[in-house]
Structures are given as C-alpha cells and as structure tokens.
Design an enzyme around this catalytic site. Sequence first.
Site, PDB file in Angstrom:
ATOM      1  N   CYS A  65       0.848  -1.207   0.000  1.00  0.00           N
ATOM      2  CA  CYS A  65       0.000   0.000   0.000  1.00  0.00           C
ATOM      3  C   CYS A  65       0.876   1.246   0.000  1.00  0.00           C
ATOM      4  CB  CYS A  65      -0.912  -0.060   1.233  1.00  0.00           C
ATOM      5  SG  CYS A  65      -1.596   1.510   1.773  1.00  0.00           S
ATOM      6  N   CYS A  68       0.229   3.835   2.694  1.00  0.00           N
ATOM      7  CA  CYS A  68       0.698   3.315   3.997  1.00  0.00           C
ATOM      8  C   CYS A  68       2.191   3.563   4.160  1.00  0.00           C
ATOM      9  CB  CYS A  68       0.436   1.813   4.123  1.00  0.00           C
ATOM     10  SG  CYS A  68      -1.298   1.360   4.047  1.00  0.00           S
TER      11      CYS A  68
END
Length: 141
Positions: A65, A68
């Site tokens: 991600c 993230c």
Amino acid sequence: MEIVCVHCKSINRVPAGRLQDGPVCGACKQPILPAEPVVLTADSFDAVIARNGLPVLVDFWAPWCGPCRSMAPMYAEAARLLHGRALLAKLDTEAQPAIAARSGIRSIPTLALFKAGHEVAREAGARPAQDIVRWASPFLG
Ligand SMILES: [Zn+2]
C-alpha cells in the site's frame, strides 16, 4: 500503570511518572515503551490491546500500500510526539489477515485507537503526524 510487553506479553507495572524514561520489560529486558511504533502480531495483538494502561493506537497497513508506506515516517513522528501518552503500534494486514478481518478493516491505512480493550476512535486514510496527534489527543489522558 500496567504496560504489556509487546515482545513477551508480560505485564509490567510502570509508575505514571516514568512512562517516558525508557522502561524495560522485567521478563525479557526489551524496551516496553519505545518512542517509535511497535509491531503487533497475531500472538501479541489481543494481550497488548486488552491489558494496557496506556491507550494503544494501531496503524493497520500493508507493504503493498503506497499511502501506507508514505505515512510510515509521519506515524513514527507521531509516536515521538505521543510518547508517554499512548503506545503506537503497527499491524501488517497482509501478514495478519485474520486480525484485519476481525477488526473490520475495509481500507488501509486505517488508524484505530483502543482504551482498556475497547475501540474508541477510528479513521481511514493517510495523514501527517500533527493531524494524527490532533485526532488522538481528545481520547488520551
Ligand atoms: Zn517482555
């Protein structure tokens, strides 16, 4: 105040005035309240969430991600800013899918704040360190 060691799950008693003094676990001698995010696993998640005297903030994330990964340094900065007021932890949803499913994580990154085992706040999406602190502060002591 009772602090659960994320490494061995031992429960340590730490005076409230010593939370920022780098206390180590009485059992395994590792730092229990570092000024950086700690890593939770399926083995430690429940014990650390349920038994901690300090609120626990969890960053549900995954290595694939991008947002993230972008937020990681901001989250580390938030851990420094909130040191002694909350324990900041990370849960890799790819490595621990059962916990992510049980926690109802629908998008990542998601931040969830737990006090005495109960979730008191949740917010999805990456954000700067100051926003994390501003969002979490009303729930902290
Ligand atoms: Zn320990």
